[in-house]
Write a protein that holds these residues in place. Structure first.
Motif, PDB file in Angstrom:
ATOM      1  N   PHE A 145       0.822  -1.228   0.000  1.00 56.29           N
ATOM      2  CA  PHE A 145       0.000   0.000   0.000  1.00 56.29           C
ATOM      3  C   PHE A 145       0.847   1.265   0.000  1.00 56.29           C
ATOM      4  CE2 PHE A 145      -2.422  -3.207   2.366  1.00 56.29           C
ATOM      5  CZ  PHE A 145      -3.519  -3.306   1.542  1.00 56.29           C
ATOM      6  N   ILE A 146       2.005   1.160   0.619  1.00 53.36           N
ATOM      7  CA  ILE A 146       2.911   2.311   0.738  1.00 53.36           C
ATOM      8  C   ILE A 146       4.285   1.839   0.253  1.00 53.36           C
ATOM      9  CG2 ILE A 146       1.669   3.378   2.685  1.00 53.36           C
ATOM     10  CD1 ILE A 146       3.834   2.135   4.522  1.00 53.36           C
ATOM     11  N   PRO A 147       5.216   2.761   0.006  1.00 49.13           N
ATOM     12  CA  PRO A 147       6.539   2.319  -0.444  1.00 49.13           C
ATOM     13  C   PRO A 147       7.161   1.296   0.510  1.00 49.13           C
ATOM     14  CG  PRO A 147       6.310   4.675  -0.761  1.00 49.13           C
ATOM     15  CD  PRO A 147       5.089   4.232   0.010  1.00 49.13           C
ATOM     16  N   THR A 148       7.577   0.162  -0.047  1.00 48.31           N
ATOM     17  CA  THR A 148       8.023  -1.000   0.732  1.00 48.31           C
ATOM     18  C   THR A 148       9.152  -1.685  -0.027  1.00 48.31           C
ATOM     19  OG1 THR A 148       5.777  -1.333   1.568  1.00 48.31           O
ATOM     20  CG2 THR A 148       7.227  -3.245   1.668  1.00 48.31           C
ATOM     21  N   ILE A 149      10.132  -2.214   0.708  1.00 47.60           N
ATOM     22  CA  ILE A 149      11.199  -2.965   0.038  1.00 47.60           C
ATOM     23  C   ILE A 149      11.206  -4.429   0.462  1.00 47.60           C
ATOM     24  CG2 ILE A 149      12.817  -1.099  -0.527  1.00 47.60           C
ATOM     25  CD1 ILE A 149      14.262  -1.687   2.155  1.00 47.60           C
ATOM     26  N   GLY A 150      11.555  -5.286  -0.499  1.00 46.59           N
ATOM     27  CA  GLY A 150      11.910  -6.675  -0.221  1.00 46.59           C
ATOM     28  C   GLY A 150      13.437  -6.764  -0.255  1.00 46.59           C
ATOM     29  N   LEU A 151      13.984  -7.880   0.237  1.00 43.08           N
ATOM     30  CA  LEU A 151      15.439  -7.976   0.401  1.00 43.08           C
ATOM     31  C   LEU A 151      16.014  -9.261  -0.191  1.00 43.08           C
ATOM     32  CD1 LEU A 151      15.613  -6.899   4.166  1.00 43.08           C
ATOM     33  CD2 LEU A 151      16.095  -5.436   2.188  1.00 43.08           C
ATOM     34  N   ARG A 152      17.275  -9.172  -0.566  1.00 42.14           N
ATOM     35  CA  ARG A 152      18.061 -10.345  -0.958  1.00 42.14           C
ATOM     36  C   ARG A 152      19.379 -10.273  -0.191  1.00 42.14           C
ATOM     37  NH1 ARG A 152      18.679 -13.743  -5.669  1.00 42.14           N
ATOM     38  NH2 ARG A 152      20.847 -14.333  -6.036  1.00 42.14           N
ATOM     39  N   ILE A 153      19.726 -11.332   0.495  1.00 42.44           N
ATOM     40  CA  ILE A 153      20.960 -11.341   1.291  1.00 42.44           C
ATOM     41  C   ILE A 153      21.865 -12.439   0.753  1.00 42.44           C
ATOM     42  CG2 ILE A 153      21.950 -11.462   3.620  1.00 42.44           C
ATOM     43  CD1 ILE A 153      19.217 -10.633   4.706  1.00 42.44           C
ATOM     44  N   GLU A 154      23.030 -12.035   0.270  1.00 41.51           N
ATOM     45  CA  GLU A 154      23.991 -12.986  -0.281  1.00 41.51           C
ATOM     46  C   GLU A 154      25.096 -13.186   0.751  1.00 41.51           C
ATOM     47  OE1 GLU A 154      23.089 -11.558  -4.873  1.00 41.51           O
ATOM     48  OE2 GLU A 154      25.045 -11.073  -4.001  1.00 41.51           O
ATOM     49  N   PHE A 155      25.229 -14.415   1.236  1.00 43.44           N
ATOM     50  CA  PHE A 155      26.257 -14.734   2.236  1.00 43.44           C
ATOM     51  C   PHE A 155      27.533 -15.102   1.475  1.00 43.44           C
ATOM     52  CE2 PHE A 155      22.181 -15.233   4.229  1.00 43.44           C
ATOM     53  CZ  PHE A 155      22.368 -14.600   5.453  1.00 43.44           C
ATOM     54  N   LEU A 156      28.595 -14.336   1.701  1.00 48.11           N
ATOM     55  CA  LEU A 156      29.728 -14.378   0.784  1.00 48.11           C
ATOM     56  C   LEU A 156      30.580 -15.644   0.931  1.00 48.11           C
ATOM     57  CD1 LEU A 156      30.653 -10.590   0.913  1.00 48.11           C
ATOM     58  CD2 LEU A 156      29.102 -11.776  -0.639  1.00 48.11           C
ATOM     59  N   LYS A 157      30.730 -16.144   2.168  1.00 48.37           N
ATOM     60  CA  LYS A 157      31.598 -17.328   2.328  1.00 48.37           C
ATOM     61  C   LYS A 157      30.919 -18.586   1.801  1.00 48.37           C
ATOM     62  CE  LYS A 157      34.517 -15.714   6.074  1.00 48.37           C
ATOM     63  NZ  LYS A 157      34.104 -15.166   7.367  1.00 48.37           N
ATOM     64  N   SER A 158      29.674 -18.794   2.190  1.00 46.94           N
ATOM     65  CA  SER A 158      28.977 -20.026   1.797  1.00 46.94           C
ATOM     66  C   SER A 158      28.338 -19.914   0.422  1.00 46.94           C
ATOM     67  CB  SER A 158      27.895 -20.347   2.825  1.00 46.94           C
ATOM     68  OG  SER A 158      26.916 -19.311   2.826  1.00 46.94           O
ATOM     69  N   LYS A 159      28.274 -18.710  -0.114  1.00 45.80           N
ATOM     70  CA  LYS A 159      27.595 -18.436  -1.399  1.00 45.80           C
ATOM     71  C   LYS A 159      26.094 -18.714  -1.317  1.00 45.80           C
ATOM     72  CE  LYS A 159      31.563 -17.846  -3.781  1.00 45.80           C
ATOM     73  NZ  LYS A 159      32.049 -16.472  -3.737  1.00 45.80           N
ATOM     74  N   LYS A 160      25.560 -18.840  -0.110  1.00 44.66           N
ATOM     75  CA  LYS A 160      24.121 -19.074   0.022  1.00 44.66           C
ATOM     76  C   LYS A 160      23.362 -17.755  -0.076  1.00 44.66           C
ATOM     77  CE  LYS A 160      24.387 -23.439   2.447  1.00 44.66           C
ATOM     78  NZ  LYS A 160      24.365 -24.115   3.741  1.00 44.66           N
ATOM     79  N   VAL A 161      22.108 -17.850  -0.488  1.00 42.92           N
ATOM     80  CA  VAL A 161      21.296 -16.653  -0.703  1.00 42.92           C
ATOM     81  C   VAL A 161      19.951 -16.807  -0.006  1.00 42.92           C
ATOM     82  CG1 VAL A 161      20.120 -15.239  -2.448  1.00 42.92           C
ATOM     83  CG2 VAL A 161      22.401 -16.161  -2.929  1.00 42.92           C
ATOM     84  N   LEU A 162      19.566 -15.717   0.658  1.00 47.61           N
ATOM     85  CA  LEU A 162      18.279 -15.653   1.340  1.00 47.61           C
ATOM     86  C   LEU A 162      17.492 -14.495   0.727  1.00 47.61           C
ATOM     87  CD1 LEU A 162      16.325 -15.915   3.855  1.00 47.61           C
ATOM     88  CD2 LEU A 162      17.901 -14.373   5.024  1.00 47.61           C
ATOM     89  N   ALA A 163      16.213 -14.701   0.440  1.00 46.47           N
ATOM     90  CA  ALA A 163      15.375 -13.594  -0.037  1.00 46.47           C
ATOM     91  C   ALA A 163      14.174 -13.440   0.887  1.00 46.47           C
ATOM     92  CB  ALA A 163      14.921 -13.849  -1.463  1.00 46.47           C
ATOM     93  N   TYR A 164      13.704 -12.208   1.028  1.00 48.69           N
ATOM     94  CA  TYR A 164      12.545 -11.914   1.878  1.00 48.69           C
ATOM     95  C   TYR A 164      11.601 -11.004   1.092  1.00 48.69           C
ATOM     96  CZ  TYR A 164       9.895  -9.599   5.619  1.00 48.69           C
ATOM     97  OH  TYR A 164       8.896  -9.053   6.388  1.00 48.69           O
ATOM     98  N   SER A 165      10.390 -11.476   0.899  1.00 46.33           N
ATOM     99  CA  SER A 165       9.417 -10.730   0.071  1.00 46.33           C
ATOM    100  C   SER A 165       8.956  -9.442   0.739  1.00 46.33           C
ATOM    101  CB  SER A 165       8.186 -11.603  -0.177  1.00 46.33           C
ATOM    102  OG  SER A 165       7.477 -11.805   1.047  1.00 46.33           O
ATOM    103  N   CYS A 166       8.947  -9.442   2.078  1.00 47.91           N
ATOM    104  CA  CYS A 166       8.253  -8.425   2.869  1.00 47.91           C
ATOM    105  C   CYS A 166       6.762  -8.440   2.506  1.00 47.91           C
ATOM    106  CB  CYS A 166       8.879  -7.050   2.700  1.00 47.91           C
ATOM    107  SG  CYS A 166       8.323  -5.923   3.985  1.00 47.91           S
ATOM    108  N   ASP A 167       6.012  -7.387   2.858  1.00 45.53           N
ATOM    109  CA  ASP A 167       4.568  -7.351   2.594  1.00 45.53           C
ATOM    110  C   ASP A 167       4.363  -6.958   1.139  1.00 45.53           C
ATOM    111  OD1 ASP A 167       4.684  -7.538   5.345  1.00 45.53           O
ATOM    112  OD2 ASP A 167       3.087  -6.087   5.710  1.00 45.53           O
ATOM    113  N   THR A 168       3.749  -7.827   0.352  1.00 43.29           N
ATOM    114  CA  THR A 168       3.606  -7.527  -1.074  1.00 43.29           C
ATOM    115  C   THR A 168       2.570  -8.397  -1.771  1.00 43.29           C
ATOM    116  OG1 THR A 168       4.853  -7.270  -3.153  1.00 43.29           O
ATOM    117  CG2 THR A 168       5.459  -9.128  -1.765  1.00 43.29           C
TER     118      THR A 168
END
Ligand code: ZN
Length: 252
Positions: A145-168
């Protein structure tokens, strides 16, 4: 070492077992809180994280179920003698309102208040939020409804990636944030404007070809609805979990 801990997993109406959605990413050097509700010190201490080592706060959007804890947290840190700066990241819309909110509390008159550094993010796709030796956090505007961000977190040693949609609502930005991620944390408030259902979360997980899906920001207590796991599993073949408060995911 790097891990994400769920400090709250409920939608805007919490119950005894589920606080409003907020999480913390714990690294060796940085501890990043993602949204800030009620009295975050209680839950941060409960999961064994040193409240005074919190280095960064990312505020996804200015709705009470995501920002209600900001004044309380800043006051607690001040009263506990914090000296080191705290970085707060968000869109202009979000940070302008946090400044106004803190202005109502006359925070500029709090003696010996530690530095709070506002880092204003442009409303663009895949903006770099924070980069350190352990992880790189990126953000994109999502559809709420209002300006909102989702996130992507890249873990550099393990090369693993986490994403979070947030409210959307379902949107291509979430698919880009989650592209090939090991873990997608996706909201499941229901089939509502500005939000997503568990089924839509499952569809996003399948489209982005993620490794595993965690549902968050779901209705709890007397407002619980249906079998969210089954709904998501109809759309996504990989593992699906309902995120629970105090659970953690390791990204070693
Ligand atoms: Zn919310």
């Amino acid at each position: 070492m790097p891990k994400l801990i769920f400090l709250g997993t409920s939608n805007a109406i919490p119950d005894e077992q589920h606080e409003n959605t907020h999480t913390v990413v714990v690294g060796e050097q940085r501890i990043v809180l993602i949204d800030c509700v009620n009295s975050p010190i209680l839950r941060i201490k409960k999961v064994g994280v040193d409240f005074n080592r919190l280095s960064d706060l990312i505020v996804t959007h200015f709705h009470p179920d995501h920002v209600s804890g900001v004044p309380q947290m800043l006051m607690n840190m001040w009263l506990m003698g914090r000296i080191q700066p705290l970085n707060i990241y968000g869109l202009d819309y979000t940070l302008d309102r946090i400044e106004e909110l803190m202005g109502l509390y006359s925070w500029s008159e709090w003696p010996d208040f530690f530095p709070v550094v506002f880092i204003r993010l442009p409303a663009q796709d895949m903006i770099s939020v924070l980069e350190c030796e352990e992880f790189h956090i990126l953000a994109s505007p999502v559809q709420h409804f209002i300006p909102t961000i989702g996130l992507r977190i890249e873990f550099l040693k393990s090369k693993k990636v986490l994403a979070y949609s947030c409210d959307t609502e379902p949107c291509p930005q979430v698919l880009r944030l989650a592209d090939g991620a090991n873990v997608l944390i996706h909201e499941a408030s229901g089939l509502l404007p500005g939000h997503s259902s568990a089924s839509q979360a499952g569809k996003a997980a399948a489209q982005a070809e993620v490794g595993a899906l965690y549902l968050i920001h779901y209705p709890t207590g007397e407002f619980s609805t249906g079998d969210l796991l089954s709904e998501a599993k109809m759309m996504f073949e990989g593992p699906v979990k309902l995120a629970e408060d105090f659970e953690s995911i390791s990204f070693d």
